[in-house]
Design a protein around this motif. Structure first.
Motif, PDB file in Angstrom:
ATOM      1  N   THR A 128       0.778  -1.205  -0.140  1.00  0.00           N
ATOM      2  CA  THR A 128      -0.053   0.305  -0.044  1.00  0.00           C
ATOM      3  C   THR A 128       0.765   1.410   0.112  1.00  0.00           C
ATOM      4  N   GLN A 129       2.003   1.659   1.063  1.00  0.00           N
ATOM      5  CA  GLN A 129       2.924   2.257   1.085  1.00  0.00           C
ATOM      6  C   GLN A 129       3.488   2.623  -0.227  1.00  0.00           C
ATOM      7  N   SER A 130       4.051   1.912  -1.272  1.00  0.00           N
ATOM      8  CA  SER A 130       4.672   1.906  -2.192  1.00  0.00           C
ATOM      9  C   SER A 130       3.591   2.182  -3.389  1.00  0.00           C
ATOM     10  N   LEU A 131       2.891   2.147  -2.887  1.00  0.00           N
ATOM     11  CA  LEU A 131       1.268   2.528  -4.476  1.00  0.00           C
ATOM     12  C   LEU A 131       1.314   3.614  -3.878  1.00  0.00           C
ATOM     13  N   LEU A 132       1.197   4.604  -2.357  1.00  0.00           N
ATOM     14  CA  LEU A 132       0.714   5.495  -2.469  1.00  0.00           C
ATOM     15  C   LEU A 132       2.287   6.686  -3.199  1.00  0.00           C
ATOM     16  N   ARG A 133       3.237   5.655  -2.218  1.00  0.00           N
ATOM     17  CA  ARG A 133       4.523   7.046  -2.644  1.00  0.00           C
ATOM     18  C   ARG A 133       5.053   6.835  -4.168  1.00  0.00           C
ATOM     19  N   ALA A 134       4.438   5.647  -5.054  1.00  0.00           N
ATOM     20  CA  ALA A 134       4.481   6.215  -6.903  1.00  0.00           C
ATOM     21  C   ALA A 134       3.503   6.768  -7.402  1.00  0.00           C
ATOM     22  N   HIS A 135       2.737   7.029  -6.650  1.00  0.00           N
ATOM     23  CA  HIS A 135       1.505   8.478  -7.375  1.00  0.00           C
ATOM     24  C   HIS A 135       1.425   9.682  -6.373  1.00  0.00           C
ATOM     25  N   GLY A 136       2.418   9.551  -5.201  1.00  0.00           N
ATOM     26  CA  GLY A 136       2.103  11.060  -4.421  1.00  0.00           C
ATOM     27  C   GLY A 136       2.101  12.501  -5.148  1.00  0.00           C
ATOM     28  N   GLY A 137       2.801  12.422  -6.081  1.00  0.00           N
ATOM     29  CA  GLY A 137       2.226  13.690  -6.888  1.00  0.00           C
ATOM     30  C   GLY A 137       1.458  14.376  -7.673  1.00  0.00           C
ATOM     31  N   THR A 138       0.998  12.991  -7.685  1.00  0.00           N
ATOM     32  CA  THR A 138      -0.792  12.924  -8.893  1.00  0.00           C
ATOM     33  C   THR A 138      -2.186  12.735  -8.101  1.00  0.00           C
ATOM     34  N   LEU A 139      -2.085  12.268  -7.110  1.00  0.00           N
ATOM     35  CA  LEU A 139      -3.234  11.177  -6.438  1.00  0.00           C
ATOM     36  C   LEU A 139      -4.031  12.474  -5.623  1.00  0.00           C
ATOM     37  N   GLU A 140      -5.328  12.526  -5.863  1.00  0.00           N
ATOM     38  CA  GLU A 140      -5.995  13.662  -5.340  1.00  0.00           C
ATOM     39  C   GLU A 140      -7.035  13.281  -4.436  1.00  0.00           C
ATOM     40  N   GLU A 141      -7.441  11.549  -4.558  1.00  0.00           N
ATOM     41  CA  GLU A 141      -8.693  11.232  -3.322  1.00  0.00           C
ATOM     42  C   GLU A 141      -7.867  10.116  -3.312  1.00  0.00           C
ATOM     43  N   LEU A 142      -7.566  10.007  -1.631  1.00  0.00           N
ATOM     44  CA  LEU A 142      -7.954   8.440  -1.594  1.00  0.00           C
ATOM     45  C   LEU A 142      -9.144   7.386  -0.515  1.00  0.00           C
ATOM     46  N   VAL A 143      -9.706   6.493  -1.153  1.00  0.00           N
ATOM     47  CA  VAL A 143     -10.268   5.903  -0.323  1.00  0.00           C
ATOM     48  C   VAL A 143      -9.419   4.511   0.467  1.00  0.00           C
ATOM     49  N   LEU A 144      -8.731   4.752   1.202  1.00  0.00           N
ATOM     50  CA  LEU A 144      -7.925   3.878   2.262  1.00  0.00           C
ATOM     51  C   LEU A 144      -9.174   3.044   3.217  1.00  0.00           C
ATOM     52  N   TRP A 145      -9.934   1.340   3.540  1.00  0.00           N
ATOM     53  CA  TRP A 145      -9.756   0.795   4.244  1.00  0.00           C
ATOM     54  C   TRP A 145      -9.047   0.185   5.050  1.00  0.00           C
ATOM     55  N   VAL A 146      -8.980   1.078   6.223  1.00  0.00           N
ATOM     56  CA  VAL A 146      -8.358   0.995   7.479  1.00  0.00           C
ATOM     57  C   VAL A 146      -8.487   1.233   9.010  1.00  0.00           C
ATOM     58  N   GLY A 147      -7.868   0.317  10.103  1.00  0.00           N
ATOM     59  CA  GLY A 147      -8.914   0.837  11.322  1.00  0.00           C
ATOM     60  C   GLY A 147      -8.395   1.880  11.878  1.00  0.00           C
ATOM     61  N   THR A 148      -8.751   2.454  13.064  1.00  0.00           N
ATOM     62  CA  THR A 148      -8.274   3.149  13.970  1.00  0.00           C
ATOM     63  C   THR A 148      -7.217   1.936  14.917  1.00  0.00           C
TER      64      THR A 148
END
Length: 200
Positions: free
Chosen positions: A117-137
């Motif tokens: 997940t983190q590598s995917l986010l990092r790869a698109h960090g410069g362009t990603l405008e909206e993120l829907v992330l399934w994660v708990g507290t």
């Protein structure tokens, strides 16, 4: 192109229909309901054939080869990826995007290992405008059922363009006080983004 019924069939089923979809894949811009694990070889061929023009994609239960094929799509702007436990033993990490790739604007991710997940986010960090992330507290369960340092993960991902983050709790841990704290921490590291919780 919606391939739900065909992609849910094993390697020995619907071979003529699968061959027809492979023939039709070049030029497709939107591909949904690709279940990668039931016929991994065919689904990988489908992703590779559609790759040059693909802009929107929904994939379920991808294996490493499928994730790398998705990562190589130069025009991909919207991605919904739903993983399963198969990647946990050796979580793949995706490299930076190759030159000339558009980069994702919208991403919905559930069930991928944390490192993936983190590598995917990092790869698109410069362009990603909206993120829907399934994660708990924060809690005692494993990622993504709970996460006590989401702000750190997101800060290290370089999400420079992010405007909206939706944290989907579903069956994941969700304590109200922990959710407030998690969202406050995330807002501090992503000051330009709206941070929402699906339960709150």
């Amino acid at each position: 192109m919606n391939v739900l019924l065909i992609s849910c069939s094993g390697p020995t089923y619907l071979q003529q229909e699968k061959a027809a979809l492979l023939r039709d894949a070049p030029g497709v811009t939107r591909l949904v309901q690709v279940w990668c694990h039931t016929d991994p070889t065919w689904s990988l061929q489908l992703l590779q054939r559609a790759a040059p023009t693909m802009e929107q994609l929904v994939v379920w239960c991808p294996r490493e080869a499928h994730l790398r094929a998705v990562h190589a799509m130069p025009r991909l702007r919207r991605l919904y990826v739903d993983g399963d436990a198969a990647l946990l033993a050796q979580p793949p990490e995706l490299p930076a995007l190759p030159p000339g790739h558009a980069g994702l604007q919208w991403l919905r991710v559930d069930g991928l290992p944390r490192a993936t997940t983190q590598s995917l986010l990092r790869a698109h960090g410069g362009t990603l405008e909206e993120l829907v992330l399934w994660v708990g507290t924060a809690g005692s369960r494993e990622w993504p059922d709970s996460c006590g340092d989401l702000h750190s993960l997101l800060q290290q991902s370089g999400l420079r363009a992010l405007r909206r983050l939706l944290l989907v709790r579903w069956s994941y841990s969700h304590e109200l006080a922990a959710c407030r704290e998690q969202r406050a921490q995330v807002r501090r590291v992503l000051p330009g983004a709206e941070v929402l919780c699906s339960r709150c």
